[in-house]
Scaffold this motif. Structure first.
Motif, mmCIF file in Angstrom:
data_model
loop_
_atom_site.group_PDB
_atom_site.id
_atom_site.type_symbol
_atom_site.label_atom_id
_atom_site.label_comp_id
_atom_site.label_asym_id
_atom_site.label_seq_id
_atom_site.Cartn_x
_atom_site.Cartn_y
_atom_site.Cartn_z
ATOM 1 N N ALA A 10 -35.725 58.484 91.016
ATOM 2 C CA ALA A 10 -35.232 59.652 89.938
ATOM 3 C C ALA A 10 -34.966 61.278 90.050
ATOM 4 O O ALA A 10 -34.449 61.933 89.675
ATOM 5 N N VAL A 11 -36.226 61.010 91.219
ATOM 6 C CA VAL A 11 -36.448 62.835 91.393
ATOM 7 C C VAL A 11 -35.625 62.946 92.207
ATOM 8 O O VAL A 11 -35.301 64.657 91.862
ATOM 9 N N LEU A 12 -35.326 61.998 92.994
ATOM 10 C CA LEU A 12 -34.439 62.474 94.360
ATOM 11 C C LEU A 12 -33.486 61.919 94.494
ATOM 12 O O LEU A 12 -31.738 62.507 95.204
ATOM 13 N N GLY A 13 -33.274 60.625 94.070
ATOM 14 C CA GLY A 13 -31.891 59.957 94.284
ATOM 15 C C GLY A 13 -31.303 60.238 92.731
ATOM 16 O O GLY A 13 -30.166 59.136 92.574
ATOM 17 N N PHE A 14 -30.848 60.959 91.720
ATOM 18 C CA PHE A 14 -30.389 61.062 90.377
ATOM 19 C C PHE A 14 -28.886 61.242 90.448
ATOM 20 O O PHE A 14 -28.459 62.283 91.795
ATOM 21 N N ARG A 15 -27.700 60.353 89.576
ATOM 22 C CA ARG A 15 -26.621 60.881 90.125
ATOM 23 C C ARG A 15 -25.622 61.844 88.428
ATOM 24 O O ARG A 15 -25.911 61.685 87.388
ATOM 25 N N TYR A 16 -25.332 63.047 88.678
ATOM 26 C CA TYR A 16 -24.989 63.718 87.864
ATOM 27 C C TYR A 16 -23.182 63.251 87.188
ATOM 28 O O TYR A 16 -22.286 62.371 89.133
ATOM 29 N N ARG A 17 -22.491 62.588 86.449
ATOM 30 C CA ARG A 17 -20.890 62.329 86.574
ATOM 31 C C ARG A 17 -20.812 63.766 85.364
ATOM 32 O O ARG A 17 -20.749 63.308 84.590
ATOM 33 N N SER A 18 -19.717 64.620 86.043
ATOM 34 C CA SER A 18 -18.890 65.110 84.851
ATOM 35 C C SER A 18 -18.148 65.756 85.414
ATOM 36 O O SER A 18 -17.608 65.553 87.129
ATOM 37 N N SER A 19 -16.849 66.827 85.158
ATOM 38 C CA SER A 19 -16.024 67.349 86.091
ATOM 39 C C SER A 19 -16.559 68.025 87.211
ATOM 40 O O SER A 19 -15.486 68.443 87.816
#
Ligand SMILES: Cc1cc2nc3c(=O)[nH]c(=O)nc-3n(C[C@H](O)[C@H](O)[C@H](O)COP(=O)(O)OP(=O)(O)OC[C@H]3O[C@@H](n4cnc5c(N)ncnc54)[C@H](O)[C@@H]3O)c2cc1C
Length: 508
Positions: free
Chosen positions: A385-394
């Motif tokens: 959660a701290v280092l492997g988070f994922r963003y999905r956006s433009s």
């Protein structure tokens, strides 16, 4: 007379001061106002995770933060027990060094309290050019298509001034007046528990391990409470729950009762603790329905309040502040289109949701076995959660197929767009300042120069493996150290490709 600023930041807590520092470092004209006379006097959010320390490294304050948290290098122990010498119910963590994060970052974690971190953020924000005014509160705010008009009042003189800003960062805490003013609702659970915060000085001998952060969740027959040491020798925070449903209030815990509880919690019946501070707060799990209204952005606790079990409230406040800062700076400079600002909510709100869910599961395990978490999405591994988070956006060109996961395994980072670029010894200091193209071989220099971004050829097998590149490939990393796009191998028209990608991720 109306005063002008590019960004008005309301609130000088971890969220507001982080936004101020990162904005000022980008050359943005920023005015920060705080209703209190100074920064937080209570240590509240203790602990900086590796992602926060990475952001602090790029802001030039990581060393100072480590210096004020000497316990950090010695690790973190988390114990669930009936009392300090009583039955151990779970040992959640024996020593922080049990965490293997080497594939993802070279940064250490910090353990400093909010009371010592905020002054560092403040000093560096001011040094970078931010104007910070204490005892000054926002009392009114209206916005139109071109900007925001805010009325500020000095709390001593009562004098009111009007400020016109291009944007406002609302970092005004969990009871955010700005959020209410904008009509943004919240969803979640109120009043999960009510806590007292009791800061006391005493010699607890070998009950608490010296040198480490020794955090206890106590399920005592007479009460539930947290107990932790601080950076000040022989100073502790004791945080027992109280129950308004049983008619209890903080007033029912006078000095002698607190002393008796501390004696029971520590199994030291003759202890004479010196209580130096008491306060109370409500533990809640609340997420703002939107993180943005027009030109105003909610940051930190204004955007979400999470139970403290997991220590992510302060860390994500820093993350929010850093995130909105680089995006506002890019738009104000004209490097990006205004639609880049939509990615703040698109990226940070799912992180807030994940943190709240995980903290609720932690709360059930550590403090409140009866808490109903049946409808809550399962907890993520805390490291992921701290280092492997994922963003999905433009602002990310995702690779298909998307497996739908919220995180990736930090022991095997993939370098895919939307994830943190691994902070290896060879890459950490190339990241975090501006857009950068990291290349596994030659061929991209002229394209990067034409696009006006930094370009580095990293001659390191580990880099190529962790970033998922073969010779001739390149990874485009955003100013926040998140991969926006990558070409796993060389391409025919690097300049054309880079132009197309930057126009897309910067909403131009
Ligand atoms: C007792 C306690 C213990 C905690 N323990 C932990 C922990 O162990 N780990 C953890 O991660 N988190 C913890 N938290 C939560 C953590 O402190 C918050 O998540 C963090 O402070 C959020 O930072 P922030 O900047 O968003 O908000 P805050 O720190 O609340 O700052 C908001 C600021 O805005 C100011 N303000 C409000 N309205 C106005 C206005 N109109 N004009 C001007 N200024 C205004 C306030 O005075 C305040 O200083 C704890 C919180 C409390 C209360």
């Amino acid at each position: 007379m109306e005063e002008r600023t590019q960004v008005l930041v309301v609130g000088a807590g971890l969220g507001g001061l982080s936004a101020s520092l990162f904005l000022a470092r980008e050359g943005v004209d920023v005015l920060t106002v705080e209703r209190h006379a100074g920064t937080s006097v209570h240590s509240r959010a203790a602990g900086q995770n590796w992602r926060t320390m990475e952001l602090f490294h790029w802001a030039g304050i990581d060393r100072e933060v480590l210096e004020v948290s000497p316990r950090a290098s010695q690790g973190l122990r988390i114990t669930v027990a009936t009392s300090l010498a009583g039955r151990v119910l779970h040992r959640l963590l024996e020593d922080g060094s049990e965490y293997d994060i080497s594939a993802s970052t070279t940064m250490p974690a910090g353990m400093a309290g909010q009371d010592v971190v905020e002054p560092i953020l403040l000093a560096h924000a001011e040094k970078a050019g931010a104007r910070v005014r204490f005892r000054t509160e926002l009392v009114d705010l209206t916005q139109d298509d071109d900007g925001v008009t805010a009325t500020l009042r000095h709390r001593d003189s009562g004098e009111e001034t009007v400020v016109r800003a291009d944007y406002v960062v609302a970092a005004d805490g969990g009871r955010s007046g700005i959020r209410g003013r904008l009509g943004i609702g919240t969803t979640g659970m109120d009043a999960l528990s009510h806590c007292l915060g009791v800061v006391f000085d005493a010699d607890l001998g070998d009950r608490v391990r010296p040198g480490v952060t020794d955090l206890f969740y106590l399920q005592h027959p007479d009460f539930t409470a947290g107990l932790v040491n601080t950076d000040v020798p022989n100073r502790y925070v004791f945080a027992p729950d109280y129950f308004p449903a049983r008619g209890e209030s903080p007033a029912d815990f006078p000095h002698d009762r607190l002393v008796a509880m501390i004696r029971s919690a520590t199994d030291l019946p003759d202890l004479e603790p010196r209580i130096v501070w008491t306060g109370s707060w409500e533990v809640a799990a609340r997420l703002a329905d939107r993180f943005r209204e027009g030109r105003v952005f909610l940051v930190g606790d204004a955007a979400k309040v999470t139970p403290p079990t997991g220590g992510q409230g302060g860390n994500t406040a820093v993350g929010d502040g850093a995130d909105i800062a680089w995006k506002l700076a890019a738009v104000l400079r004209g490097d990006a289109g205004p639609a880049l600002l939509d990615t703040y909510e698109a990226e940070r709100r799912p992180i807030a949701r994940m943190i709240i869910d995980t903290s609720l599961h932690n709360m059930k395990q550590r403090m409140h076995p009866g808490l109903d978490v049946s409808g809550i999405t399962p907890a993520e591994d805390p490291l992921n959660a701290v280092l492997g988070f994922r963003y999905r956006s433009s602002a990310v060109l995702s690779e298909e197929p998307d497996d739908g996961a919220r995180v990736e395994d930090i022991h095997a980072p993939t370098g895919r767009p939307g994830f943190r670029a691994p902070g290896l010894a060879s890459t950490l200091d190339l990241l975090g300042r501006s857009w950068v193209l990291l290349c596994a071989g030659d061929g991209w220099g002229p394209a990067a120069a034409e696009a006006g971004i930094d370009c580095h050829v990293v001659d390191d097998q580990l880099f190529a493996a962790r970033y998922g590149l073969s010779t001739g490939g390149a990874s485009l990393v955003r100013p926040d150290g998140v991969v926006a796009w990558r070409a796993p191998m060389s391409v025919d028209d690097p300049a054309g490709e880079l132009r197309r990608v930057l126009d897309a991720v910067l909403s131009r």
